[in-house]
Scaffold this motif. Structure first.
Motif, PDB file in Angstrom:
ATOM      1  N   PHE A 125     -56.819 -17.532 -35.415  1.00 44.81           N
ATOM      2  CA  PHE A 125     -57.913 -17.971 -34.533  1.00 44.81           C
ATOM      3  C   PHE A 125     -58.606 -16.756 -33.910  1.00 44.81           C
ATOM      4  N   LEU A 126     -57.799 -15.842 -33.381  1.00 51.65           N
ATOM      5  CA  LEU A 126     -58.381 -14.678 -32.691  1.00 51.65           C
ATOM      6  C   LEU A 126     -59.191 -13.835 -33.678  1.00 51.65           C
ATOM      7  N   TRP A 127     -58.618 -13.663 -34.859  1.00 53.76           N
ATOM      8  CA  TRP A 127     -59.327 -12.910 -35.904  1.00 53.76           C
ATOM      9  C   TRP A 127     -60.668 -13.580 -36.210  1.00 53.76           C
ATOM     10  N   TYR A 128     -60.609 -14.911 -36.318  1.00 55.83           N
ATOM     11  CA  TYR A 128     -61.810 -15.678 -36.652  1.00 55.83           C
ATOM     12  C   TYR A 128     -62.866 -15.525 -35.544  1.00 55.83           C
ATOM     13  N   ALA A 129     -62.417 -15.596 -34.296  1.00 51.26           N
ATOM     14  CA  ALA A 129     -63.362 -15.448 -33.172  1.00 51.26           C
ATOM     15  C   ALA A 129     -64.029 -14.071 -33.215  1.00 51.26           C
ATOM     16  N   PHE A 130     -63.237 -13.042 -33.460  1.00 53.14           N
ATOM     17  CA  PHE A 130     -63.821 -11.690 -33.474  1.00 53.14           C
ATOM     18  C   PHE A 130     -64.731 -11.478 -34.683  1.00 53.14           C
TER      19      PHE A 130
ATOM     20  N   VAL B 133     -67.976 -14.898 -33.470  1.00 52.31           N
ATOM     21  CA  VAL B 133     -68.635 -14.557 -32.196  1.00 52.31           C
ATOM     22  C   VAL B 133     -68.801 -13.038 -32.142  1.00 52.31           C
ATOM     23  N   GLY B 134     -67.700 -12.345 -32.364  1.00 50.08           N
ATOM     24  CA  GLY B 134     -67.738 -10.885 -32.440  1.00 50.08           C
ATOM     25  C   GLY B 134     -67.952 -10.201 -31.106  1.00 50.08           C
ATOM     26  N   ILE B 135     -67.801  -8.900 -31.135  1.00 48.99           N
ATOM     27  CA  ILE B 135     -67.984  -8.092 -29.920  1.00 48.99           C
ATOM     28  C   ILE B 135     -69.394  -8.297 -29.381  1.00 48.99           C
ATOM     29  N   GLU B 136     -70.364  -8.333 -30.292  1.00 54.70           N
ATOM     30  CA  GLU B 136     -71.757  -8.520 -29.846  1.00 54.70           C
ATOM     31  C   GLU B 136     -71.920  -9.855 -29.134  1.00 54.70           C
TER      32      GLU B 136
ATOM     33  N   ARG C  78     -72.925 -10.837 -25.001  1.00 57.02           N
ATOM     34  CA  ARG C  78     -73.934 -11.757 -24.467  1.00 57.02           C
ATOM     35  C   ARG C  78     -73.293 -12.843 -23.604  1.00 57.02           C
ATOM     36  N   ILE C  79     -72.105 -13.311 -24.049  1.00 56.55           N
ATOM     37  CA  ILE C  79     -71.482 -14.460 -23.367  1.00 56.55           C
ATOM     38  C   ILE C  79     -71.034 -14.108 -21.946  1.00 56.55           C
ATOM     39  N   ILE C  80     -70.419 -12.936 -21.781  1.00 56.74           N
ATOM     40  CA  ILE C  80     -69.861 -12.620 -20.459  1.00 56.74           C
ATOM     41  C   ILE C  80     -70.959 -12.485 -19.398  1.00 56.74           C
ATOM     42  N   PRO C  81     -72.044 -11.733 -19.656  1.00 60.31           N
ATOM     43  CA  PRO C  81     -73.121 -11.725 -18.635  1.00 60.31           C
ATOM     44  C   PRO C  81     -73.706 -13.117 -18.388  1.00 60.31           C
ATOM     45  N   ALA C  82     -73.752 -13.957 -19.416  1.00 57.61           N
ATOM     46  CA  ALA C  82     -74.266 -15.318 -19.206  1.00 57.61           C
ATOM     47  C   ALA C  82     -73.332 -16.094 -18.270  1.00 57.61           C
ATOM     48  N   CYS C  83     -72.024 -15.891 -18.425  1.00 57.09           N
ATOM     49  CA  CYS C  83     -71.064 -16.546 -17.522  1.00 57.09           C
ATOM     50  C   CYS C  83     -71.290 -16.065 -16.084  1.00 57.09           C
ATOM     51  N   LEU C  84     -71.533 -14.765 -15.929  1.00 58.25           N
ATOM     52  CA  LEU C  84     -71.735 -14.232 -14.572  1.00 58.25           C
ATOM     53  C   LEU C  84     -73.004 -14.821 -13.954  1.00 58.25           C
ATOM     54  N   GLU C  85     -74.004 -15.089 -14.799  1.00 57.18           N
ATOM     55  CA  GLU C  85     -75.214 -15.726 -14.268  1.00 57.18           C
ATOM     56  C   GLU C  85     -74.926 -17.135 -13.772  1.00 57.18           C
ATOM     57  N   VAL C  86     -74.127 -17.876 -14.528  1.00 58.47           N
ATOM     58  CA  VAL C  86     -73.760 -19.225 -14.080  1.00 58.47           C
ATOM     59  C   VAL C  86     -72.948 -19.129 -12.787  1.00 58.47           C
ATOM     60  N   ALA C  87     -72.084 -18.105 -12.707  1.00 60.04           N
ATOM     61  CA  ALA C  87     -71.301 -17.911 -11.481  1.00 60.04           C
ATOM     62  C   ALA C  87     -72.243 -17.677 -10.298  1.00 60.04           C
ATOM     63  N   ASP C  88     -73.265 -16.861 -10.506  1.00 57.62           N
ATOM     64  CA  ASP C  88     -74.215 -16.601  -9.417  1.00 57.62           C
ATOM     65  C   ASP C  88     -74.994 -17.865  -9.046  1.00 57.62           C
ATOM     66  N   TYR C  89     -75.310 -18.661 -10.058  1.00 54.86           N
ATOM     67  CA  TYR C  89     -75.976 -19.930  -9.783  1.00 54.86           C
ATOM     68  C   TYR C  89     -75.070 -20.801  -8.902  1.00 54.86           C
TER      69      TYR C  89
END
Ligand SMILES: *Cc1c(COP(=O)(O)O)cnc(C)c1O
Length: 557
Positions: free
Chosen positions: A285-290, A293-296, A300-311
């Motif tokens: 699973f982890l291999w598949y995710a990397f 989704v990949g590092i790239e 993108r996902i982590i800053p998007a999560c932080l935006e939702v957190a700020d919301y």
């Protein structure tokens, strides 16, 4: 294969319905899944065909084994990716895919004990609950270090404790993203203490269950990984990455691991892992995710999560819930809502706090629904025409700036404190206070802009003896507990919201007039300041009398 053995085995109608109902429950519960750091968005369906085989990663992932139905090759690739993410030295780092963060912590502390058998473990009050259990399993001696109210390990306490026990090599279990508040222990600060005290034999294990998949993807993270000098690290796989089966990784210095490896003839490899049989699907699973989704993708996902957190912070503060987060954390801490809300949204709570974690499946719509539920349970109308500045800032409070005072309940501590500060023109920026006559105790916690001066004034004017920051037997932690017990209940249940002018002395006058009318205050908390006004929540034993007294200034009762 002897598949005819299975063909006659079918579920009864009842059992089928039971599974169906369970499926529907899960589908609905995942829509209210805000409190735990597990990503619910992933699709591993192309891997489902591997569920047909008894795969097992028993043994060391880097060595060949007699048990060939394994995914060791994928596991090693996953470990290599984590080595890059944690700045681990290539070629001299070892690891394996675990059952989760807890097993990784267990392994890291096990390794530390084997290397430093006489070692003493230091971990903070805010460390994950698994650490206590692991220390008991390993029969390790340990000392719990205080945390600051914002969740980081208190390095003054660590320094003092280390100084006393300089004869024993320290094993520090640092948390990189605490479970409740997302705080990152100051690993550079810990190293500096080792240097100052000339402690040369030491071990640092980093518990980075969630943080280990956040910090590689944010700008300017605090020091947290192998380049900060840690010796091992545990990261959960089912948290930020997401997995239907719990998993994680542990990484450690190879030179240390080699010292404790044991060869086992039965499996034809080294028995270096804590578990014997190990899950072979999770590395896949982890291999598949990397590789999808990949590092790239995570960038993108982590800053998007932080935006939702700020919301979430903005929306929660609109309804006065004192929400904040760490700059690098998607954990939003706010005032604990009523049980019906925490149950519905699966919110984790600790004392007076709850948190929500803006994982990739959490959207602004979820936040809006949560906020609506909190309001429905405890209606607090938005304050009219006021620009709202939270009393508790969005960045974590600087704990050194808080002053905690403890007095006997009949002394009117709060009235004395506010009068003393007002007389010198000091203005209170944040405040929580509560009194319990039954326990004979009153606690006041406040923040002012000039803490040194405030302490001076208070020590000169008050006969209470115990200010936090001075030698204090009644610690900040205990004060927080008392406050959460008293203030939270009374503020949330029957508080009157009262508007004050935002100037030194306004609170002192209010308290004086209460005393004049024999109105007893059970708790008081400064909720907001802004545009020359402040709002306090007051809970009293005689609300009717307080209402009459403050008629024009009551915003909401
Ligand atoms: C979640 C968590 C753990 C435990 O991880 P599991 O994967 O649930 O075993 C350990 N430490 C911290 C800080 C965590 O948040």
């Amino acid at each position: 294969m002897r598949s005819q053995w299975l063909s006659a085995c079918e579920l009864s109608e009842n059992d089928l319905q039971r599974l169906e109902r369970f499926y529907e429950d899960i589908q609905s519960d995942v829509e209210q899944f805000l409190g735990y750091p597990c990503n619910a968005i992933f699709d591993y369906s192309p891997l489902f065909r591997f569920f047909q085989y008894p795969l097992n990663n028993v043994g060391d992932p880097y060595l060949s084994s007699n048990f060939r139905l394994n995914t060791h090759a994928f596991e090693c690739e996953v470990l290599e990716i984590f080595q890059t993410l944690t700045d681990a030295p290539k070629g001299s780092t070892w690891g394996y895919v675990t059952n989760g963060g807890t097993e990784g912590n267990h392994y890291g502390l096990f390794l530390a004990r084997e290397l430093l058998p006489e070692g003493l473990v230091y971990y903070s009050q805010d460390a994950h609950y698994s650490i206590d259990k692991i220390l008991r399993c390993l029969n390790l001696r340990s000392i719990m270090i205080r945390s600051y109210p914002d969740g980081r390990m208190d390095l003054d306490d660590l320094r003092e404790t280390l100084r006393i026990h300089r004869d024993l090599p320290p094993i520090v279990c640092a948390t990189v993203g605490t479970t409740m508040k997302g705080a990152v222990d100051d690993i550079a600060g810990i190293q500096a203490i080792f240097r100052d005290l000339a402690i040369h034999r030491h071990y640092i294990h980093a518990d980075a269950a969630l943080g280990g998949m956040l910090l590689p993807f944010v700008d300017n993270p605090p020091p947290w990984n192998f380049s900060a000098g840690i010796d091992s690290i545990a990261i959960s796989g089912h948290k930020m990455i997401g997995s239907p089966i719990p998993c994680g990784v542990v990484l450690a210095k190879k030179s240390n691991v080699d010292l404790i490896a044991q060869s086992v003839e039965y499996i034809g490899t080294l028995d270096t892992t804590l578990s014997g049989s190990r899950n072979a699907l999770t590395p896949l699973f982890l291999w598949y995710a990397f590789h999808t989704v990949g590092i790239e993708g995570f960038k993108r996902i982590i800053p998007a999560c932080l935006e939702v957190a700020d919301y979430a912070i903005a929306q929660l503060n609109q309804i006065h819930r004192n929400a904040w987060r760490y700059p690098h954390s998607n954990t939003v801490v706010f005032d604990r809502p009523l049980p019906e809300v925490t149950r519905r949204w699966q919110l984790a709570c600790q004392g007076k706090f709850s948190h929500l974690i803006a994982m990739p499946h959490v959207t602004p719509t979820h936040i809006d629904r949560l906020v609506a539920d909190i309001l429905a349970a405890e209606p607090i109308a938005p304050l009219p025409a006021m620009e709202i500045v939270p009393a508790c800032e969005i960045v974590p409070s600087i704990p050194e700036q808080d002053i905690t005072l403890v007095g006997t309940a009949n002394k009117n501590l709060l009235a004395e404190v506010s009068a003393a500060l007002a007389a010198e023109g000091l203005s209170i920026e944040a405040l929580a206070a509560a009194a319990a006559e039954s326990e004979g105790i009153e606690v006041v916690k406040l923040r002012v802009d000039d803490r040194e001066r405030a302490l001076q004034i208070l020590n000169q004017n008050l006969d209470i003896g115990r200010c936090y920051g001075q030698a204090s037997s009644f610690g900040d932690r205990e004060a927080d507990l008392v406050l959460s017990k008293l203030a939270y209940q009374s503020v949330s249940e029957d508080a009157l919201l009262v508007q004050l002018e935002d100037r030194p002395g306004a609170l002192a006058e209010l308290l004086k007039s209460c005393r004049g009318e024999a109105v007893t205050i059970r708790s008081i908390r400064l909720l907001w300041r802004g545009k020359g006004k402040g709002v306090v929540a007051i809970s009293t034993t005689s609300p009717a009398a307080l209402k009459t007294l403050l008629e024009d200034r009551i915003l909401l009762s």
